[in-house]
Design an enzyme around this catalytic site. Structure first.
Site, PDB file in Angstrom:
ATOM      1  N   SER A 118     -22.331  51.315  -4.140  1.00 37.87           N
ATOM      2  CA  SER A 118     -23.130  50.338  -4.893  1.00 37.87           C
ATOM      3  C   SER A 118     -23.363  50.793  -6.327  1.00 37.87           C
ATOM      4  CB  SER A 118     -24.491  50.140  -4.214  1.00 37.87           C
ATOM      5  OG  SER A 118     -24.321  49.559  -2.957  1.00 37.87           O
ATOM      6  N   HIS A 139     -15.867  47.629  -4.918  1.00 40.90           N
ATOM      7  CA  HIS A 139     -17.219  47.218  -4.533  1.00 40.90           C
ATOM      8  C   HIS A 139     -17.104  45.877  -3.812  1.00 40.90           C
ATOM      9  CE1 HIS A 139     -21.462  45.776  -5.819  1.00 40.90           C
ATOM     10  NE2 HIS A 139     -21.456  46.296  -4.613  1.00 40.90           N
ATOM     11  N   GLU A 151     -15.440  43.618  -6.880  1.00 42.52           N
ATOM     12  CA  GLU A 151     -15.436  44.288  -8.183  1.00 42.52           C
ATOM     13  C   GLU A 151     -14.611  45.563  -8.001  1.00 42.52           C
ATOM     14  OE1 GLU A 151     -19.411  45.582  -9.150  1.00 42.52           O
ATOM     15  OE2 GLU A 151     -19.121  45.275 -11.290  1.00 42.52           O
ATOM     16  N   ASN A 189     -24.271  45.720  -9.907  1.00 42.15           N
ATOM     17  CA  ASN A 189     -25.527  46.310  -9.450  1.00 42.15           C
ATOM     18  C   ASN A 189     -26.413  46.841 -10.560  1.00 42.15           C
ATOM     19  OD1 ASN A 189     -25.388  45.593  -6.821  1.00 42.15           O
ATOM     20  ND2 ASN A 189     -24.337  47.447  -6.159  1.00 42.15           N
TER      21      ASN A 189
HETATM   22  P1  NAI Z   1     -25.149  51.615   6.355  1.00 41.66           P
HETATM   23  O1  NAI Z   1     -26.318  52.506   6.279  1.00 41.66           O
HETATM   24  O2  NAI Z   1     -25.230  50.321   7.098  1.00 41.66           O
HETATM   25  O3  NAI Z   1     -23.895  52.426   6.984  1.00 41.66           O
HETATM   26  C1  NAI Z   1     -23.505  53.695   6.567  1.00 41.66           C
HETATM   27  C2  NAI Z   1     -22.740  54.346   7.699  1.00 41.66           C
HETATM   28  O4  NAI Z   1     -22.186  55.576   7.251  1.00 41.66           O
HETATM   29  C3  NAI Z   1     -23.624  54.680   8.923  1.00 41.66           C
HETATM   30  O5  NAI Z   1     -23.089  54.072  10.077  1.00 41.66           O
HETATM   31  C4  NAI Z   1     -23.565  56.209   9.000  1.00 41.66           C
HETATM   32  O6  NAI Z   1     -23.600  56.703  10.334  1.00 41.66           O
HETATM   33  C5  NAI Z   1     -22.204  56.470   8.356  1.00 41.66           C
HETATM   34  N1  NAI Z   1     -22.015  57.846   7.871  1.00 41.66           N
HETATM   35  C6  NAI Z   1     -22.897  58.647   7.231  1.00 41.66           C
HETATM   36  N2  NAI Z   1     -22.320  59.836   6.948  1.00 41.66           N
HETATM   37  C7  NAI Z   1     -21.038  59.777   7.426  1.00 41.66           C
HETATM   38  C8  NAI Z   1     -19.949  60.679   7.445  1.00 41.66           C
HETATM   39  N3  NAI Z   1     -20.071  61.908   6.921  1.00 41.66           N
HETATM   40  N4  NAI Z   1     -18.784  60.296   8.011  1.00 41.66           N
HETATM   41  C9  NAI Z   1     -18.663  59.062   8.554  1.00 41.66           C
HETATM   42  N5  NAI Z   1     -19.664  58.152   8.567  1.00 41.66           N
HETATM   43  C10 NAI Z   1     -20.837  58.514   8.003  1.00 41.66           C
HETATM   44  O7  NAI Z   1     -24.699  51.369   4.846  1.00 41.66           O
HETATM   45  P2  NAI Z   1     -23.805  50.178   4.244  1.00 41.66           P
HETATM   46  O8  NAI Z   1     -24.681  49.067   3.838  1.00 41.66           O
HETATM   47  O9  NAI Z   1     -22.662  49.912   5.153  1.00 41.66           O
HETATM   48  O10 NAI Z   1     -23.286  50.858   2.898  1.00 41.66           O
HETATM   49  C11 NAI Z   1     -22.165  51.730   2.875  1.00 41.66           C
HETATM   50  C12 NAI Z   1     -21.714  51.904   1.440  1.00 41.66           C
HETATM   51  O11 NAI Z   1     -21.332  50.619   0.903  1.00 41.66           O
HETATM   52  C13 NAI Z   1     -22.834  52.436   0.532  1.00 41.66           C
HETATM   53  O12 NAI Z   1     -22.301  53.298  -0.418  1.00 41.66           O
HETATM   54  C14 NAI Z   1     -23.380  51.167  -0.098  1.00 41.66           C
HETATM   55  O13 NAI Z   1     -23.997  51.404  -1.326  1.00 41.66           O
HETATM   56  C15 NAI Z   1     -22.093  50.350  -0.274  1.00 41.66           C
HETATM   57  N6  NAI Z   1     -22.273  48.906  -0.366  1.00 41.66           N
HETATM   58  C16 NAI Z   1     -23.209  48.254   0.410  1.00 41.66           C
HETATM   59  C17 NAI Z   1     -23.336  46.875   0.317  1.00 41.66           C
HETATM   60  C18 NAI Z   1     -24.312  46.143   1.175  1.00 41.66           C
HETATM   61  O14 NAI Z   1     -24.508  44.919   0.981  1.00 41.66           O
HETATM   62  N7  NAI Z   1     -24.946  46.770   2.174  1.00 41.66           N
HETATM   63  C19 NAI Z   1     -22.505  46.088  -0.602  1.00 41.66           C
HETATM   64  C20 NAI Z   1     -21.496  46.859  -1.297  1.00 41.66           C
HETATM   65  C21 NAI Z   1     -21.417  48.220  -1.189  1.00 41.66           C
END
Ligand code: NAI
Length: 284
Positions: A118, A139, A151, A189
């Site tokens: 993000s 992104h 993006e 963002n």
């Molecule tokens: P989330 O918290 O739902 O999922 C993150 C996942 O990563 C969790 O399942 C966790 O267990 C896993 N994880 C943590 N450390 C790990 C590792 N070492 N190896 C493998 N898996 C690991 O977060 P979300 O929302 O899916 O976000 C993920 C990324 O995408 C972040 O960087 C976020 O900023 C970005 N993002 C999020 C958006 C959104 O709308 N939620 C939109 C665009 C980008």
């Protein structure tokens, strides 16, 4: 290009894996625990059933065939076959920076690393790899299979060849993209996180309710969703971490996270994925 590694099976990893598998890619979805992977499997299966008629291409994927293209695993070993990796782990530098050396260790030399982040600068991510020219930002927007445009972020060392490979992958996924240069929060963002943070401050100061903030954006500005509905969809934890990244990168107090946002995250109100944020949602 045929095999894509997806690291992180949370909100975004699930959407990315589904979209890739529906587009014919073989997907290796990696997370830390079997329980997370089981939830990811259930979410993808349900999404395929329910989003089928609504997705951007209008086509309905065969659920069984699509699911067979995704391997759910806690092991990085399978990445030896990956042509491209999309990293979607939690928005914390301390966590992300530990993932890339593992990718280096397991992925072949030609593999491109795409960070779905993000706010964390792509150039900073590239610096913890030995292949900065092959590191790029994608992104994705949430929910991934339903959103047509992403993006794409060019890091300091990202080459044209890497951009071309990424463009090819996105085209197969049915996506358009806007290419921007690297900066914390990129374009989307840097603007959105400040808007959401300020909207939360308004609720904290009791200027208006969450519903009223969202209604103003929808009814007056014609937005499809208000900033607080958007915050719940993204995840309030992810919003907080993203603002903290912006605050750290720019050292500018305008990115000070709202105390109410911090309190909600501490209280486990993480938005849609936890069942409660500014609004209530049916739980899994
Ligand atoms: P989330 O918290 O739902 O999922 C993150 C996942 O990563 C969790 O399942 C966790 O267990 C896993 N994880 C943590 N450390 C790990 C590792 N070492 N190896 C493998 N898996 C690991 O977060 P979300 O929302 O899916 O976000 C993920 C990324 O995408 C972040 O960087 C976020 O900023 C970005 N993002 C999020 C958006 C959104 O709308 N939620 C939109 C665009 C980008």
């Amino acid at each position: 290009m045929n095999v894509v590694g997806v690291i992180g099976g949370g909100v975004m990893g699930v959407g990315v894996a589904q979209n890739l598998a529906e587009s014919g890619f073989e997907v290796i979805l990696i997370d830390l625990a079997d329980a997370v992977l089981e939830r990811a499997r259930t979410d993808i299966k349900n999404n395929l059933r329910f989003q089928g008629l609504l997705n951007q291409s209008g086509r309905r994927s065969d659920v069984g065939e699509t699911m067979q293209r995704i391997a759910f695993t806690t092991s990085y070993e399978g990445l030896a076959r990956a042509d491209f990796v999309i990293e979607n782990v939690v928005e914390k530098w301390e966590v992300k920076k530990q993932v890339y050396p593992l990718l280096e260790q397991h992925c072949p030399a030609h593999c491109v690393f795409a960070a779905n982040t993000s706010a964390i600068p792509i150039t900073r991510i590239a610096a913890v790899t030995r292949r900065a020219p092959q590191v790029i930002g994608i992104h994705f927007m949430n929910p991934v299979p339903m959103k047509k445009t992403v993006e794409v972020i060019k890091g300091f060392h990202t080459t044209e060849a890497t951009i071309e490979i990424t463009a090819g992958l996105l085209q197969r996924m049915g996506k358009d993209f806007v290419l921007v240069n690297d900066s914390p929060g990129f374009v989307s963002n840097r603007v959105l996180m400040l808007t959401i943070n300020e909207a939360i401050n308004l609720v904290q100061e009791q200027v208006s309710s969450a519903e009223q903030v969202d209604q103003i954006f929808k009814s007056c500005f014609g937005h499809k969703m208000g900033p607080l509905e958007t915050a719940d969809l993204i995840g309030l934890d992810t919003i907080l971490y993203s603002i903290e990244v912006l605050q750290e990168c720019f050292a500018d107090s305008k990115y000070r996270p709202s105390p109410l946002l911090k309190k909600m995250v501490d209280a486990g109100l993480h938005g849609r994925k936890s069942g409660r944020g500014f609004y209530h949602y049916p739980t899994h």
